[in-house]
Design a protein around this motif. Sequence first.
Motif, mmCIF file in Angstrom:
data_model
loop_
_atom_site.group_PDB
_atom_site.id
_atom_site.type_symbol
_atom_site.label_atom_id
_atom_site.label_comp_id
_atom_site.label_asym_id
_atom_site.label_seq_id
_atom_site.Cartn_x
_atom_site.Cartn_y
_atom_site.Cartn_z
ATOM 1 N N ALA A 115 1.976 2.023 -1.376
ATOM 2 C CA ALA A 115 1.370 0.742 -0.999
ATOM 3 C C ALA A 115 0.506 0.839 0.246
ATOM 4 O O ALA A 115 0.448 -0.098 1.042
ATOM 5 N N ARG A 116 -0.186 1.932 0.406
ATOM 6 C CA ARG A 116 -1.093 2.054 1.552
ATOM 7 C C ARG A 116 -2.239 1.062 1.379
ATOM 8 O O ARG A 116 -2.726 0.845 0.268
ATOM 9 N N PRO A 117 -2.697 0.435 2.452
ATOM 10 C CA PRO A 117 -3.745 -0.591 2.330
ATOM 11 C C PRO A 117 -5.017 -0.097 1.636
ATOM 12 O O PRO A 117 -5.578 -0.812 0.813
ATOM 13 N N ASN A 118 -5.452 1.107 1.944
ATOM 14 C CA ASN A 118 -6.672 1.617 1.309
ATOM 15 C C ASN A 118 -6.491 1.776 -0.189
ATOM 16 O O ASN A 118 -7.430 1.579 -0.960
ATOM 17 N N SER B 119 -8.679 -0.170 -3.029
ATOM 18 C CA SER B 119 -9.414 0.533 -4.087
ATOM 19 C C SER B 119 -8.934 0.094 -5.463
ATOM 20 O O SER B 119 -9.730 -0.021 -6.402
ATOM 21 N N GLY B 120 -7.648 -0.200 -5.610
ATOM 22 C CA GLY B 120 -7.143 -0.743 -6.870
ATOM 23 C C GLY B 120 -7.730 -2.111 -7.163
ATOM 24 O O GLY B 120 -8.095 -2.414 -8.307
ATOM 25 N N ALA B 121 -7.844 -2.940 -6.129
ATOM 26 C CA ALA B 121 -8.434 -4.273 -6.306
ATOM 27 C C ALA B 121 -9.902 -4.165 -6.707
ATOM 28 O O ALA B 121 -10.375 -4.927 -7.562
ATOM 29 N N LEU B 122 -10.621 -3.222 -6.118
ATOM 30 C CA LEU B 122 -12.021 -3.022 -6.520
ATOM 31 C C LEU B 122 -12.112 -2.591 -7.974
ATOM 32 O O LEU B 122 -13.010 -3.017 -8.702
ATOM 33 N N GLY C 189 -8.544 2.540 -10.272
ATOM 34 C CA GLY C 189 -9.062 2.407 -8.908
ATOM 35 C C GLY C 189 -8.074 2.912 -7.878
ATOM 36 O O GLY C 189 -8.439 3.597 -6.920
ATOM 37 N N TRP C 190 -6.787 2.586 -8.083
ATOM 38 C CA TRP C 190 -5.749 3.061 -7.173
ATOM 39 C C TRP C 190 -5.695 4.579 -7.189
ATOM 40 O O TRP C 190 -5.586 5.220 -6.139
ATOM 41 N N SER C 191 -5.787 5.173 -8.383
ATOM 42 C CA SER C 191 -5.710 6.634 -8.512
ATOM 43 C C SER C 191 -6.880 7.312 -7.824
ATOM 44 O O SER C 191 -6.714 8.304 -7.111
ATOM 45 N N ILE C 192 -8.078 6.777 -8.033
ATOM 46 C CA ILE C 192 -9.265 7.341 -7.384
ATOM 47 C C ILE C 192 -9.124 7.195 -5.870
ATOM 48 O O ILE C 192 -9.422 8.132 -5.115
ATOM 49 N N GLY C 193 -8.665 6.036 -5.419
ATOM 50 C CA GLY C 193 -8.446 5.823 -3.988
ATOM 51 C C GLY C 193 -7.408 6.775 -3.421
ATOM 52 O O GLY C 193 -7.544 7.275 -2.304
ATOM 53 N N ALA C 194 -6.352 7.067 -4.212
ATOM 54 C CA ALA C 194 -5.310 7.991 -3.751
ATOM 55 C C ALA C 194 -5.867 9.394 -3.588
ATOM 56 O O ALA C 194 -5.578 10.068 -2.593
#
Length: 98
Positions: free
Chosen positions: A36-39, A43-46, A77-82
Amino acid sequence: MANVQDQLSAPSRAFSKVIHNPVVEKTSDAIGNTVARPNLIISGALGAIASVVVYFIAKRYGYLLSGSETIILFVAGWSIGAVIEYARVGFINNRKNS
């Protein structure tokens, strides 16, 4: 902690005791530092916002949607952000150690 909890109402006191349980606190900290890191949430929301584009394209060309597109795009999006986040953190840590 006990002094503050004594001043709370009974339901608030019970909730406070649950969330300040050492197991719950450690679990919460672990999740907050990994999943649950903010970034990653941003990125998941995007990614989920991109489902609007998918919706309009599907509507324009007559495709049927299953309803899971927003969830799938959030996870993508979350995966790409991770990947980006952990690569960035790893890169910064490597620079500090060199």
